[in-house]
Design an enzyme around this catalytic site. Structure first.
Site, PDB file in Angstrom:
ATOM      1  N   GLU A 126      43.822  29.829  35.063  1.00  0.00           N
ATOM      2  CA  GLU A 126      43.934  29.348  36.347  1.00  0.00           C
ATOM      3  C   GLU A 126      42.537  28.533  36.614  1.00  0.00           C
ATOM      4  O   GLU A 126      41.441  29.098  36.240  1.00  0.00           O
ATOM      5  CB  GLU A 126      44.077  30.240  37.408  1.00  0.00           C
ATOM      6  CG  GLU A 126      45.570  30.460  37.791  1.00  0.00           C
ATOM      7  CD  GLU A 126      45.568  31.213  39.038  1.00  0.00           C
ATOM      8  OE1 GLU A 126      44.633  30.908  40.142  1.00  0.00           O
ATOM      9  OE2 GLU A 126      46.275  32.370  38.982  1.00  0.00           O
TER      10      GLU A 126
ATOM     11  N   ASN B 120      49.381  39.517  39.557  1.00  0.00           N
ATOM     12  CA  ASN B 120      48.391  38.274  39.801  1.00  0.00           C
ATOM     13  C   ASN B 120      47.070  39.004  40.409  1.00  0.00           C
ATOM     14  O   ASN B 120      46.854  39.670  41.265  1.00  0.00           O
ATOM     15  CB  ASN B 120      48.975  37.424  40.692  1.00  0.00           C
ATOM     16  CG  ASN B 120      48.179  36.070  40.685  1.00  0.00           C
ATOM     17  OD1 ASN B 120      48.062  35.382  39.973  1.00  0.00           O
ATOM     18  ND2 ASN B 120      47.547  35.964  41.898  1.00  0.00           N
ATOM     19  N   GLU B 121      46.026  38.671  39.624  1.00  0.00           N
ATOM     20  CA  GLU B 121      44.606  39.015  40.027  1.00  0.00           C
ATOM     21  C   GLU B 121      44.674  40.377  40.633  1.00  0.00           C
ATOM     22  O   GLU B 121      44.385  40.779  41.657  1.00  0.00           O
ATOM     23  CB  GLU B 121      44.107  37.922  41.038  1.00  0.00           C
ATOM     24  CG  GLU B 121      43.878  36.559  40.500  1.00  0.00           C
ATOM     25  CD  GLU B 121      43.233  35.467  41.549  1.00  0.00           C
ATOM     26  OE1 GLU B 121      43.345  35.793  42.647  1.00  0.00           O
ATOM     27  OE2 GLU B 121      42.567  34.849  40.868  1.00  0.00           O
TER      28      GLU B 121
ATOM     29  N   ARG C 226      49.968  37.997  51.252  1.00  0.00           N
ATOM     30  CA  ARG C 226      50.126  38.275  49.797  1.00  0.00           C
ATOM     31  C   ARG C 226      49.206  39.663  49.582  1.00  0.00           C
ATOM     32  O   ARG C 226      48.481  39.998  50.284  1.00  0.00           O
ATOM     33  CB  ARG C 226      50.279  37.383  48.884  1.00  0.00           C
ATOM     34  CG  ARG C 226      48.913  36.912  48.468  1.00  0.00           C
ATOM     35  CD  ARG C 226      48.748  35.896  47.232  1.00  0.00           C
ATOM     36  NE  ARG C 226      47.218  35.542  47.061  1.00  0.00           N
ATOM     37  CZ  ARG C 226      46.996  34.709  46.209  1.00  0.00           C
ATOM     38  NH1 ARG C 226      47.965  33.996  45.570  1.00  0.00           N
ATOM     39  NH2 ARG C 226      45.578  34.687  46.191  1.00  0.00           N
TER      40      ARG C 226
ATOM     41  N   TRP D  91      40.112  27.694  49.805  1.00  0.00           N
ATOM     42  CA  TRP D  91      39.789  29.045  50.115  1.00  0.00           C
ATOM     43  C   TRP D  91      38.181  29.409  50.572  1.00  0.00           C
ATOM     44  O   TRP D  91      37.721  30.198  50.958  1.00  0.00           O
ATOM     45  CB  TRP D  91      40.182  30.085  49.447  1.00  0.00           C
ATOM     46  CG  TRP D  91      40.203  29.642  47.984  1.00  0.00           C
ATOM     47  CD1 TRP D  91      41.210  29.407  47.169  1.00  0.00           C
ATOM     48  CD2 TRP D  91      39.047  29.996  47.050  1.00  0.00           C
ATOM     49  NE1 TRP D  91      40.755  29.314  45.940  1.00  0.00           N
ATOM     50  CE2 TRP D  91      39.362  29.596  45.802  1.00  0.00           C
ATOM     51  CE3 TRP D  91      37.738  30.467  47.222  1.00  0.00           C
ATOM     52  CZ2 TRP D  91      38.616  29.575  44.568  1.00  0.00           C
ATOM     53  CZ3 TRP D  91      36.931  30.479  46.072  1.00  0.00           C
ATOM     54  CH2 TRP D  91      37.229  30.051  44.988  1.00  0.00           C
TER      55      TRP D  91
END
Ligand code: GLA
Length: 701
Positions: A311, A157-158, A119, A319
């Site tokens: 989150e 996202n981020e 991603r 991870w």
């Protein structure tokens, strides 16, 4: 000005504190969706983030649109009384985009393309990417603005990507032209007379790609600024598209705490709600302190307003190298830590554990083993706790102590050409924060341009780069009666990264009463003394300092070596205030003494009768003191006053024992009975359809 509904109150007014999760229904057959909603209701979940990684499903081919599944799930969620934080899917472009338009893919410093298959494979400067991201955002905004389920928008996202390709080089040149206007300006700012780097044409100017030796630090600094600006402009572009269709619903994105790739003070100015991702490391006994510091940054980013932990993990992540799960009770104290520090909601990644894909082993609200599990029960228990605390939503946390932090300074300080790479900015920050945290003292992390007048004590553990205007503000603050502690290797460089041609600490030297001559990275530890008493050792860093004014005094000095007898810590008085300059990486006990002196001088009392055990956190919000045990052993706390716990109604004495991972929310002395808001119905009724609306750098910069 945006309407006031652009804040978390538009959500918490109805639901109290939020409990949420990332919900990725597209990974599951549609017949599991009603069951998902039942489980959300059972857990007390009132907000889910939907669609973050759904671009390929929404737009299976360029220009095609497939919204049926999203229509269905939003309606189902609405019927179930669950509100939606609807995400633009732009963090994970579909394979077709990279395949058809390779220029949308990021390129690393060595010219290698980063491909799809994971991603985040986008180039923030790619016009094609921006157009494609804008188009899908526009379709979403047009279709779902005013949908009764949609309570917040979530951009990407981020955001943290970086690219060094040719299109980025063009955008970088345009950015530099805006900053410096002329090539002469650029050459001067980058000091290109060094090593024959002079640029004769804009076309020669490049991002800091891999080179044979150390790259120009001013070039690197500007590229970091530029990349941060590019990321922010991606956020703003999508936000503005959303705004064209929906003028009322708050828009946010998920930040990553102390993430080096983007200046979050700049981001926060553009965000309606500061939302952050924080993943405790259950294997690290100090992780809760890093979490507290990150939460205190979030509060600083949001200007003291409530923020959202958007989150976190219910248990282990997938991870880290070795992913230790959370212990029973740990998810609850982690969540309450955020609430205690100003969060009006806690969300988990993700709702249902994935069966496939790269995050199969990441914990979730609903584990693979289903609802009859420890983790699910603990989330549901947390849901009940948050309802018991619902009247704390919107309440402030008041800090008398500011810790200054500046991304520009962080970027500049950790350049590979500095005298040491061991004096890390975040390590310094943590060293100054830890003793305050152990004493239960409230801190807010703010930018040097913040209004310092509301703080009694300002700490600047590491401000390598300090602009003259910020030095002036610190000067005015101290003269006006403020108290300031400045850490080592501060005020070294100007905003171009050029060093001050004078004794250090440069623009702060007069204020701090210090004449610094030489920085001395240490080959072996050097003893520090306070008066005659030994005060531990400096291990990484010392500075050769002298006093430059009659008002300055050495409150610590080096006890041995070539600096023996020279000041290690200088205290000065300027106007009505006091300052301390710390010219070494002091041992924790010595730093604690310096801070104790500053606290006393600033008249800041300790809130507790004794320092806390290492594993315990204390934080005050809305007239309540949260006492949280982050360990699996019981912990003794000497509070000094008796009180009632809001979670259980039990009374506790002035000295108490917190059970393993125990949490108390105690009414502080003198607090009037809170006026409870209307109780929340167990299942929220659907609303009318209206138009009212932070070590970890995985695959990002
Ligand atoms: C980040 C991302 C999520 C997920 C989690 C896993 O926070 O935003 O999509 O990858 O990490 O911890």
């Amino acid at each position: 000005m945006y309407p006031s509904s652009h804040s978390l109150t538009s959500l918490t007014d109805r639901s109290g504190l939020l409990l949420g999760a990332d919900y990725n229904p597209e990974q599951w057959p549609a017949d599991t969706w009603p069951e998902d909603i039942r489980l959300m209701q059972e857990a007390g979940i009132n907000l889910v983030t939907v669609g973050v990684f759904s671009w390929a499903l929404l737009e299976p081919r360029e220009g095609a649109r497939n919204f049926d599944w999203l229509d269905r799930i939003l309606d189902l969620l609405h019927q179930g009384g669950i509100r939606v934080c609807l995400a633009t899917p732009t963090a994970s472009p579909p394979a077709w985009l990279g395949h058809e338009y390779p220029e949308t893919l990021p390129v690393d410093t060595e010219g290698r393309t980063l491909w799809y298959g994971a991603r985040n494979q986008f180039n923030p400067s790619s016009a094609k990417y921006r157009n494609a991201a804008g188009a899908i955002t526009e379709s979403l905004a047009r279709r779902y603005a005013g949908h009764p389920a949609v309570a917040m928008w979530h951009v990407g996202n981020e955001l943290g990507q970086v690219s060094y390709d040719d299109e980025t080089a063009l955008a970088f040149r345009a950015w530099l032209t805006r900053r410096y206007a002329t090539l002469e300006g650029l050459n001067s700012a980058w000091g290109t007379s060094f090593w024959s780097q002079n640029y004769g044409s804009w076309d020669e100017v490049l991002p800091p790609r891999k080179a044979p030796y150390l790259i120009n630090p001013s070039q690197t600094l500007d590229f970091q600024r530029f990349t941060s600006d590019q990321l922010l402009s991606l956020y703003c572009a999508e936000r503005d598209i959303i705004r064209r269709y929906d003028t009322a619903t708050p828009v946010t994105t998920n930040l990553m705490g102390f993430f080096r790739g983007a200046d979050y003070f700049a981001f926060a100015r553009e965000m309606d709600v500061v939302a952050n991702d924080w993943y405790t490391d259950p294997a690290d006994p100090d992780s809760h302190r890093s979490g507290s510091l990150t939460h205190d940054l979030c509060r600083g980013l949001s200007g003291g307003s409530p923020w959202l932990l958007i989150e976190s993990a219910t248990s282990g992540v997938n991870w880290r190298e070795h992913n230790v799960p959370k212990q029973p009770g740990e998810l609850r104290v982690d969540a309450l830590s955020a609430v205690a520090r100003g969060a009006d909601g806690v969300c988990f990644f993700q709702f249902r554990q994935s069966r496939f894909g790269a995050e199969r082993f990441h914990s979730a609200v609903v584990p693979l083993a289903g609802e009859h599990t420890r983790v699910f029960r603990e989330v549901a228990d947390l849901g009940r706790d948050l309802q018991a605390l619902r009247h704390l939503a919107g309440t402030p946390c008041t800090a008398k102590i500011a810790v200054l932090f500046d991304w520009n300074s962080w970027w500049a300080a950790e350049s590979p050409d500095t005298p040491t790479n061991r004096l890390q900015v975040l390590d310094q920050l943590q060293a100054y924060y830890a003793p305050l945290h152990r004493s239960g003292l409230a801190v807010e992390v703010v930018h040097p341009s913040a209004d310092l007048g509301r703080f009694e004590l300002v700490l600047a553990p590491s401000l390598f780069l300090l602009a003259q205007e910020h030095a002036d503000a610190l000067d005015a603050y101290v003269r006006g009666g403020g108290h300031l502690v400045v850490g080592p290797f501060s005020a070294v460089a100007d905003s171009n990264g050029h060093l001050a041609c004078r004794r250090f600490p440069g623009v702060l030297a007069d204020l701090l009463g210090v004449d610094g001559e030489e920085w001395v990275p240490l080959g072996s530890p050097v003893e520090v003394r306070m008066g005659e008493a030994p005060a531990g050792h400096a291990r990484i860093w010392a500075e050769d300092l002298a006093l430059n004014t009659g008002t300055a005094e050495a409150v610590a000095h080096f006890g041995e070596g070539r600096l023996e007898g020279r000041p290690a810590v200088v205290r000065n008085q300027t106007g009505a205030g006091h300052s301390w300059y710390v010219g070494a990486d002091l041992a924790p006990e010595a730093l604690e003494q310096v801070l104790a002196d500053a606290l006393e001088s600033a008249g800041i009392p300790y809130p507790l009768a004794a320092p806390l055990p290492d594993a315990v956190e204390a934080a005050s919000r809305g007239g309540h003191l949260f006492l949280l045990n982050h360990s699996c052993a019981p912990q003794e706390v000497l509070l000094g006053w008796a009180s009632v716990d809001l979670l259980t109604g039990a009374t506790h004495g002035a000295q108490l024992t917190l059970p393993p991972f125990g949490a108390l929310v105690l009414k502080e002395p003198g607090l009037k009975e809170p006026v409870p808001k209307e109780p929340v119905p167990k299942e929220l009724p659907p609303t009318e359809h209206s138009n009212l609306q932070n070590d970890r750098n995985r695959g990002t910069a």
